[in-house]
Design a protein around this motif. Structure first.
Motif, mmCIF file in Angstrom:
data_model
loop_
_atom_site.group_PDB
_atom_site.id
_atom_site.type_symbol
_atom_site.label_atom_id
_atom_site.label_comp_id
_atom_site.label_asym_id
_atom_site.label_seq_id
_atom_site.Cartn_x
_atom_site.Cartn_y
_atom_site.Cartn_z
ATOM 1 N N VAL A 106 -5.942 -6.447 -1.028
ATOM 2 C CA VAL A 106 -4.961 -5.387 -1.232
ATOM 3 C C VAL A 106 -4.952 -5.036 -2.721
ATOM 4 O O VAL A 106 -4.759 -5.897 -3.573
ATOM 5 N N ARG A 107 -5.163 -3.757 -2.990
ATOM 6 C CA ARG A 107 -5.151 -3.293 -4.382
ATOM 7 C C ARG A 107 -3.775 -2.764 -4.777
ATOM 8 O O ARG A 107 -3.356 -2.926 -5.903
ATOM 9 N N GLU A 108 -3.086 -2.112 -3.823
ATOM 10 C CA GLU A 108 -1.750 -1.570 -4.096
ATOM 11 C C GLU A 108 -1.056 -1.359 -2.758
ATOM 12 O O GLU A 108 -1.674 -0.934 -1.791
ATOM 13 N N THR A 109 0.241 -1.649 -2.698
ATOM 14 C CA THR A 109 0.986 -1.430 -1.462
ATOM 15 C C THR A 109 2.488 -1.454 -1.721
ATOM 16 O O THR A 109 2.941 -2.030 -2.707
ATOM 17 N N ASP A 110 3.217 -0.812 -0.829
ATOM 18 C CA ASP A 110 4.675 -0.993 -0.783
ATOM 19 C C ASP A 110 5.112 -1.223 0.662
ATOM 20 O O ASP A 110 6.285 -1.138 0.983
ATOM 21 N N MET A 111 4.147 -1.537 1.531
ATOM 22 C CA MET A 111 4.424 -1.808 2.951
ATOM 23 C C MET A 111 5.005 -3.202 3.131
ATOM 24 O O MET A 111 4.666 -4.121 2.381
ATOM 25 N N PRO A 112 5.814 -3.373 4.177
ATOM 26 C CA PRO A 112 6.236 -4.731 4.547
ATOM 27 C C PRO A 112 5.006 -5.575 4.922
ATOM 28 O O PRO A 112 3.981 -5.035 5.361
ATOM 29 N N ASP A 113 5.113 -6.875 4.761
ATOM 30 C CA ASP A 113 3.985 -7.775 5.000
ATOM 31 C C ASP A 113 3.382 -7.647 6.394
ATOM 32 O O ASP A 113 2.159 -7.654 6.546
#
Length: 103
Positions: free
Chosen positions: A8-15
């Protein structure tokens, strides 16, 4: 199929949603030729639309640029070996009614 670990390089999603996105990426890579980025992206979008509601967008490839706007909690950018995956939701969030007051 690409066998590498998803990074993962970038995220704001729940796990749990992140895990689901990466699992779908592996499934798509099993079902389609690695060079068929359009079919891989379509597979990801279709599955996310069905499970999490419409207006998901998917971009897959090894060389692309992007500038996007997305709903909070609905963005992930990851890779599996040299293949990049960008998945995000755009549009009105129909699950939340937001009232805006204009003074």
């Amino acid at each position: 199929m690409l066998e590498g670990k998803a990074i993962v390089r970038e995220t704001d999603m729940p796990d749990d949603m992140q895990s689901h996105a990466m699992e779908l990426a592996y499934q798509a890579l099993d079902l389609h030729e690695v060079s068929d980025c359009q079919s891989i992206a379509h597979y990801m979008k279709k599955n996310f639309d069905e499970i999490y509601g419409p207006t998901w967008h998917s971009v897959v490839g090894n060389d692309f640029g992007s500038c996007i706007t997305h709903l909070c909690g609905s963005f992930i950018f990851f890779r599996v070996e040299m293949m990049e995956f960008l998945l995000f939701k755009d549009g009105k969030d129909l699950s939340k009614d937001v009232a805006v007051k204009i003074a």
